[in-house]
Design an enzyme around this catalytic site. Structure first.
Site, PDB file in Angstrom:
ATOM      1  N   ASN A  71       0.820  -1.198   0.000  1.00  0.00           N
ATOM      2  CA  ASN A  71       0.000   0.000   0.000  1.00  0.00           C
ATOM      3  C   ASN A  71       0.849   1.240   0.000  1.00  0.00           C
ATOM      4  O   ASN A  71       1.938   1.281   0.570  1.00  0.00           O
ATOM      5  CB  ASN A  71      -0.967   0.007   1.202  1.00  0.00           C
ATOM      6  CG  ASN A  71      -0.354   0.601   2.451  1.00  0.00           C
ATOM      7  OD1 ASN A  71      -0.281   1.826   2.609  1.00  0.00           O
ATOM      8  ND2 ASN A  71       0.117  -0.248   3.349  1.00  0.00           N
ATOM      9  N   LEU A  75      -0.760   8.468   3.825  1.00  0.00           N
ATOM     10  CA  LEU A  75      -1.282   9.115   5.030  1.00  0.00           C
ATOM     11  C   LEU A  75      -2.480  10.022   4.809  1.00  0.00           C
ATOM     12  O   LEU A  75      -2.613  11.060   5.460  1.00  0.00           O
ATOM     13  CB  LEU A  75      -0.162   9.877   5.751  1.00  0.00           C
ATOM     14  CG  LEU A  75       0.677   9.029   6.699  1.00  0.00           C
ATOM     15  CD1 LEU A  75       1.751   9.879   7.359  1.00  0.00           C
ATOM     16  CD2 LEU A  75      -0.194   8.384   7.778  1.00  0.00           C
ATOM     17  N   ASN A 129       4.199   7.065  14.749  1.00  0.00           N
ATOM     18  CA  ASN A 129       4.490   6.409  13.479  1.00  0.00           C
ATOM     19  C   ASN A 129       5.723   7.047  12.866  1.00  0.00           C
ATOM     20  O   ASN A 129       5.621   7.946  12.040  1.00  0.00           O
ATOM     21  CB  ASN A 129       3.291   6.541  12.557  1.00  0.00           C
ATOM     22  CG  ASN A 129       3.562   5.932  11.200  1.00  0.00           C
ATOM     23  OD1 ASN A 129       4.606   5.328  10.981  1.00  0.00           O
ATOM     24  ND2 ASN A 129       2.622   6.095  10.288  1.00  0.00           N
ATOM     25  N   CYS A 132       6.501   4.987   9.015  1.00  0.00           N
ATOM     26  CA  CYS A 132       5.658   4.924   7.832  1.00  0.00           C
ATOM     27  C   CYS A 132       6.520   5.112   6.603  1.00  0.00           C
ATOM     28  O   CYS A 132       7.185   6.123   6.451  1.00  0.00           O
ATOM     29  CB  CYS A 132       4.592   6.002   7.893  1.00  0.00           C
ATOM     30  SG  CYS A 132       3.665   6.100   6.374  1.00  0.00           S
ATOM     31  N   THR A 268      -4.039  -5.961   8.205  1.00  0.00           N
ATOM     32  CA  THR A 268      -4.622  -6.257   6.899  1.00  0.00           C
ATOM     33  C   THR A 268      -5.799  -7.227   6.965  1.00  0.00           C
ATOM     34  O   THR A 268      -6.742  -7.115   6.170  1.00  0.00           O
ATOM     35  CB  THR A 268      -3.514  -6.835   5.991  1.00  0.00           C
ATOM     36  OG1 THR A 268      -2.451  -5.872   5.932  1.00  0.00           O
ATOM     37  CG2 THR A 268      -4.008  -7.102   4.595  1.00  0.00           C
TER      38      THR A 268
HETATM   39  C1  LIG Z   1      -3.582   0.221   3.858  1.00  0.00           C
HETATM   40  C2  LIG Z   1      -2.743   0.323   5.072  1.00  0.00           C
HETATM   41  C3  LIG Z   1      -2.624   1.541   5.729  1.00  0.00           C
HETATM   42  C4  LIG Z   1      -1.825   1.667   6.844  1.00  0.00           C
HETATM   43  N1  LIG Z   1      -1.743   2.867   7.485  1.00  0.00           N
HETATM   44  C5  LIG Z   1      -0.947   2.991   8.585  1.00  0.00           C
HETATM   45  C6  LIG Z   1      -0.854   4.205   9.286  1.00  0.00           C
HETATM   46  O1  LIG Z   1      -1.523   5.177   8.960  1.00  0.00           O
HETATM   47  N2  LIG Z   1      -0.018   4.298  10.351  1.00  0.00           N
HETATM   48  C7  LIG Z   1       0.733   3.224  10.749  1.00  0.00           C
HETATM   49  O2  LIG Z   1       1.495   3.340  11.714  1.00  0.00           O
HETATM   50  N3  LIG Z   1       0.637   2.043  10.132  1.00  0.00           N
HETATM   51  C8  LIG Z   1      -0.173   1.895   9.057  1.00  0.00           C
HETATM   52  N4  LIG Z   1      -0.262   0.676   8.420  1.00  0.00           N
HETATM   53  C9  LIG Z   1       0.546  -0.457   8.910  1.00  0.00           C
HETATM   54  C10 LIG Z   1      -0.270  -1.374   9.808  1.00  0.00           C
HETATM   55  O3  LIG Z   1      -0.708  -0.715  10.950  1.00  0.00           O
HETATM   56  C11 LIG Z   1       0.590  -2.599  10.220  1.00  0.00           C
HETATM   57  O4  LIG Z   1       1.710  -2.137  10.936  1.00  0.00           O
HETATM   58  C12 LIG Z   1       1.078  -3.399   9.046  1.00  0.00           C
HETATM   59  O5  LIG Z   1       0.104  -3.457   8.040  1.00  0.00           O
HETATM   60  C13 LIG Z   1       1.492  -4.816   9.413  1.00  0.00           C
HETATM   61  O6  LIG Z   1       0.440  -5.571   9.929  1.00  0.00           O
HETATM   62  P1  LIG Z   1      -0.484  -6.542   9.014  1.00  0.00           P
HETATM   63  O7  LIG Z   1       0.450  -7.391   8.209  1.00  0.00           O
HETATM   64  O8  LIG Z   1      -1.305  -7.318   9.985  1.00  0.00           O
HETATM   65  O9  LIG Z   1      -1.301  -5.644   8.161  1.00  0.00           O
HETATM   66  C14 LIG Z   1      -1.100   0.545   7.310  1.00  0.00           C
HETATM   67  C15 LIG Z   1      -1.230  -0.681   6.664  1.00  0.00           C
HETATM   68  C16 LIG Z   1      -2.047  -0.820   5.558  1.00  0.00           C
HETATM   69  C17 LIG Z   1      -2.154  -2.156   4.893  1.00  0.00           C
END
Ligand SMILES: Cc1cc2nc3c(=O)[nH]c(=O)nc-3n(C[C@H](O)[C@H](O)[C@H](O)COP(=O)(O)O)c2cc1C
Ligand SMILES: Cc1cc2nc3c(=O)[nH]c(=O)nc-3n(C[C@H](O)[C@H](O)[C@H](O)COP(=O)(O)OP(=O)(O)OC[C@H]3O[C@@H](n4cnc5c(N)ncnc54)[C@H](O)[C@@H]3O)c2cc1C
Ligand SMILES: Cc1cc2nc3c(=O)[nH]c(=O)nc-3n(C[C@H](O)[C@H](O)[C@H](O)COP(=O)(O)OP(=O)(O)OC[C@H]3O[C@@H](n4cnc5c(N)ncnc54)[C@H](O)[C@@H]3O)c2cc1C
Ligand SMILES: Cc1cc2nc3c(=O)[nH]c(=O)nc-3n(C[C@H](O)[C@H](O)[C@H](O)COP(=O)(O)O)c2cc1C
Ligand code: FES
Ligand code: FES
Lengths: 312, 271, 312, 271
Positions: A71, A75, A129, A132, A268
């Site tokens: 992705n 932000l 964060n 990011c 996710t």
């Molecule tokens: C579409 C999307 C948007 C995300 N937005 C943020 C965010 O705004 N801030 C943040 O710290 N992490 C963000 N993340 C990261 C997730 O919080 C998480 O750390 C990461 O996806 C790993 O976990 P997962 O594999 O279970 O998704 C985002 C992840 C995805 C997929």
């Protein structure tokens, strides 16, 4: 059915259970409220919030990969004021902890965000964060440079009494160095991991699939890497950890607890199954009963080496 | 009211080349789905595809608690979907998104429904609603287009409603030869699209939507378009379905899954 | 059916086509000889070879993960002498390039390996495995420290006239730094990526699944990350690249070429389909014909940004 | 001679609780498979499971170009396998590995085949070969064990061969009650396992193999065991199937897929 204790205390932050939903994957909670009983969640880590609203990156912003997704949302968010006035009142109705994920382009922005949110009713913790990978400026830099990590954390630390969670980037040579830097800076809790930088190319059109070229990889594909980092950091620092990265079900979540995380965040997986966080919660409880455990905190970090030469 | 659950497959039958109608049991969707709304359907093998996919609700059978969608087999998910048999299950979240807005008083408006290929199903649901609500059938104009006759869907369903129906194919193998906009131009030239008393609704491929939107703008017709984007979550949280729009403050992104899929064509910034 | 030119020249190394098989995934070629026409391969990167034979790690050594696998083989191999006397004679019968992947625990060991293989008939290039994450000593250290990378490459450089490929570790903050260090040291070609360090835990037994705790992640799961690194390095250095990481079919291989690799190596995929390398080769040829290209080298590094705001 | 190709499913039928016999068309395997050898079978949905799995060849039908294996449904691959129907395909690499070695002159040796659960199939192929090669049937002793009667496989096939057959179940629900080693002990006590004229062959769970190996060692009987490890490649290149062995130079690892799966029990270092 014997009851197991699910309450966890992460430094200054008390959660009714160790199942959180990860930032950016659960919006501001309201989007899921009719499908998920928010009162049952350990906590909600809201979408990354910046000082001013952001429009985000051009489309396409997401692409599926083998057992994962990239992705580059960039932000997109309503900004801290709209968060406080438009999103927080809804969340205040619920029992679960509200953790605000904040992202800034500069030390000052981080400080201003922390100050603004300090003492705001209904905010239970901040998650920095600094990892990011989608921002052009700032973002990537704080998270990968230990000195910048220490500095941003300590500057934020001075502006807020809220429990401070620092979210680590996995895109580093040795994550324990960054973890120690965050703790040195004053982090109460570490959360890990954020996404891994990657890309995808369309062979037919010979173009990148994401408008932003790169994106952050999440989902089951990264679980082995995230699990290793959680285990490494658990050996390296004393603060509690929130583990995440590819958690799709209760078994995955248990693995993170065993590796040393005191709580977990489902990311996710929320997209494909809105109710997954509750299923994870119930599954952990069932696991604990099966294992004859009475308190979730008793399994944290208890993973052992496998029996030498055992069959697979 | 929305559901997020495994739904039983009641039927899954071919309706055109590579196109199938799948009927699923879900009282919630059957009762609450509105024209233009969609469901997010997930069928995985392993973790592929990771996400569900959006499909417009085509027909609802509230008394039986069923609904159906028509899908075109394109990639992994629709291939897996085509293998589903009666009794199997599909994970369904929905109904989702906004709906086509019907200008009031509906009986005094000419409703022009422009469908491209597999964009027809939600417009069928709209046409059905209009007729049921008492809009005179001749005031519901449907322009149903496809590349070839064997890709045209819902034709017999529209016909049964007795609406004013045009079929158009690019190769002329069924109905008029040409594109949906050719029909619109013809109608317009004959003065059959009075700007003050008309509402255009369009669903189909992006290029078609853009063409219809431009046509509508040129002729000063209000126009709603159902936008197609990828939709990882369908619930408004991932922001992966952004549609560029013009707002009073300049350019912004809206989410196709909750702010849409139906947008006022005038606000969309075309690629 | 028009013929496309598949020959590629990687600095001093000429390959009849850009499809190699990755070290550790194709043994010494003989294991596949009855199933794959070795004469059709661009080259074989043989199993990591050390100065002395190694027994490797205890079992379990491999575990499947979502769209990937973790391995901790521990460089089990016959040693350089047995390689030269027992394995190389067989490979000499074939047209494809033989690339010897060498791994040492010290600068001296790397030098001795390079010296021993220099001028040996049938050896076409050396690949320095400074990135193998499985060794307890050495291995990880050379690959993640740019200065150690530069030094080991330049010391090996002085001991051999063979084309020198340096295989980069992906477990770093910025792979372009390590890439530049390898080029500074005298690398003719870079290959990337090696595996990502990860782990797996069995929730039921509450033990690690690998005897060695950690292993290297390979397979489709890592493709987005590998592809990004190849693209990054292609921007950063001028030497040719061999791309790998999760290539399962011709489309995957093409993506690496478009990202900037002049050749590709098929790894884990060989385990599940012994003939996959030939399928990849034929698939690339077909792709080039479909795209109206006459020479594979014309597509290397030609990936473009996606059309702004295009639909997915 | 080995193949690596998609093979058509000829039949796939249940033979015991959670156990199925799948018959596949592969002239190469049918013609070349030897007792103890295995095939690597791959059935994926998405990339799960990533690797194939090893299964011992149970029966060969050289004239029809078919072979079969018996599999127990344990995890992802065997679940997918159980869904295969006649006409579907499975990716097969094989035959692979070494075979049980028959001590010569075979007619003068007492062949003791010890099977545990789904370890029986390769021993059936061995028994069949021994009988076909003219070894007197009473010199082929089969001890076929399982936890319960409904988990015992190949029993009727062994019976048809007319060999000296023992069935043994842990719960006594079929044949003798106990473990395979209990039968061996009985035979031994009655002097029916003369150390100079005996050869033991065993296939089954690791714990059983170890018990049989220890029994054989104690009674000075030559013993071959077919080892079970995971096998990512089956071709000797990944080194993921290591078996710890005693060599003249000390401890070493051998590859179960090419140096085995059949090992001399005396060289195996048990966990
Ligand atoms: C579409 C999307 C948007 C995300 N937005 C943020 C965010 O705004 N801030 C943040 O710290 N992490 C963000 N993340 C990261 C997730 O919080 C998480 O750390 C990461 O996806 C790993 O976990 P997962 O594999 O279970 O998704 C985002 C992840 C995805 C997929
Ligand atoms: C609100 C909404 C409603 C929809 N309703 C329907 C419906 O009723 N019936 C229906 O058949 N489809 C509908 N779609 C489109 C459908 O969701 C996609 O086609 C879906 O991605 C197919 O999934 P797949 O896994 O089979 O193919 P994918 O693997 O997702 O795609 C396969 C290939 O097709 C291309 N592709 C996918 N979708 C499109 C598209 N829309 N236009 C052009 N190329 C595309 C992809 O880029 C890819 O190359 C709708 C989409 C939206 C946003
Ligand atoms: C040479 C050889 C021959 C074989 N022949 C046969 C055969 O003829 N028929 C047959 O049914 N199986 C046979 N096996 C075993 C078979 O390969 C495995 O059971 C296989 O892993 C099943 O695949 P799966 O994906 O269904 O289960 P997996 O997902 O691989 O395993 C599911 C669960 O079962 C456990 N498991 C897997 N295999 C075993 C095992 N052997 N013992 C104990 N637990 C295990 C795993 O740890 C896991 O928890 C043989 C193995 C070898 C090495
Ligand atoms: C079982 C196994 C053994 C490997 N052994 C070596 C090795 O000896 N030397 C080396 O440089 N790389 C080794 N690799 C790494 C591969 O060559 C390759 O870099 C990596 O697997 C990524 O490619 P893939 O995803 O296509 O497998 C090994 C990989 C696997 C899976
Ligand atoms: S699909 Fe996730 S926000 Fe619209
Ligand atoms: S299974 Fe790969 S070496 Fe034996």
């Amino acid at each position: 059915m014997s009851k197991v204790k699910m309450e966890v205390q992460l430094g200054p932050l008390r959660l009714q259970n160790p199942v959180l939903v990860a930032s950016g994957t659960f919006g501001y909670g309201s989007e899921y409220a009719d499908l998920v009983d928010l009162n049952r969640l350990g906590g909600i880590m809201v979408k990354g919030t910046t000082l001013h609203p952001r429009a985000g990156n051009p489309m396409p912003r997401m692409v599926e990969t083998a057992a994962g997704c990239l992705n580059s949302i960039g932000l997109q968010n309503v900004g801290v004021e709209a968060f406080i006035h438009e999103k927080l009142p809804f969340l205040r109705q619920y029992r679960c902890a509200v953790i605000v994920n904040i992202a800034g382009d500069s030390y000052e922005e981080f400080e201003q965000l922390a100050e603004r949110l300090d003492g705001v009713d209904g905010v239970h913790a901040l998650e920095l964060n600094i990892s990011c990978p989608n921002q052009e400026k700032g973002g990537i830099h704080f998270g990968v440079d230990p000195e910048a990590t220490r500095k941003v954390v300590s500057r934020v630390r001075r502006r807020t009494r809220l429990p401070l969670i620092v979210k680590l980037s996995p895109n580093v040579t040795d994550i324990t160095v960054n973890a120690r830097a965050a703790v040195d800076g004053g982090a109460d809790i570490l959360s890990l991991v954020n996404t891994f930088v990657g890309t995808a190319i369309d062979a037919k059109t010979r173009r990148f699939k994401l408008a932003n070229i790169t994106g952050g990889l999440s989902g089951p594909a990264i679980k082995p890497l995230a699990l290793y980092m959680v285990w490494q950091v658990a050996q390296a620092v004393k603060v509690p950890l929130i583990g995440m990265g590819g958690i799709m079900n209760a078994t995955d979540a248990v693995e993170f607890l065993l590796a040393g995380a005191s709580a977990v965040a489902v990311g996710t997986a929320n997209y494909l199954n809105p109710r997954v966080s509750i299923e994870v919660l119930e599954g952990i409880e069932q696991y604990l009963r099966e294992q004859g455990e009475k308190d979730v905190k008793d399994i944290v970090g208890t993973v052992k080496r496998c029996k030498p030469e055992s069959e697979f | 009211m929305r559901c997020a659950e495994y739904c039983e497959v009641v039927a899954n039958r071919q309706v055109a080349t590579s196109q199938f109608e799948i009927q699923l049991h879900s009282p919630v969707v059957a009762r609450h789905a509105q024209p233009g709304q969609f469901v997010q359907m997930r069928v995985q093998s392993g973790y592929e595809p990771l996400f569900g996919r959006p499909f417009s609700v085509f027909r609802t059978f509230p008394e039986r608690g069923d609904f159906s969608v028509i899908y075109l087999v394109r990639g992994t998910l629709t291939q897996l979907l085509a293998q589903k048999r009666r009794g199997d299950t599909v994970f369904v979240v929905g109904p989702l998104g906004n709906r086509f807005l019907v200008r009031q008083p509906a009986g005094e408006v000419l409703h022009v429904l422009v469908a491209g290929g597999v964009g027809a199903p939600p417009l069928y649901l709209l046409a059905e609603e209009l007729v049921q609500k008492g809009v005179p059938r001749q005031q519901v104009v449907v322009v149903n287009g496809a590349r070839r006759h064997d890709l045209l869907v819902c034709q017999e369903h529209f016909a049964e409603l007795g609406v004013h129906l045009w079929a158009v194919t690019e190769d002329g193998s069924l109905g008029e030869k040409g594109k949906v906009t050719d029909i619109l131009k013809g109608l317009s030239q004959r003065g059959e699209l009075p700007s003050g008393r008309c509402q255009v609704y369009a669903c189909g491929p992006s290029a078609m939507l853009e063409a219809v939107a431009k046509f509508a703008q040129k002729h000063d017709l209000p126009c709603q378009v159902s936008m197609e984007t990828m939709m990882p979550c369908g619930l408004g949280v991932c922001l992966g379905c952004a549609v560029k729009v013009r707002t009073s403050n300049g350019i912004d992104y809206k989410r196709a899954c909750v702010d849409g899929p139906v947008f006022d064509a005038a606000e969309v910034v075309w690629a």
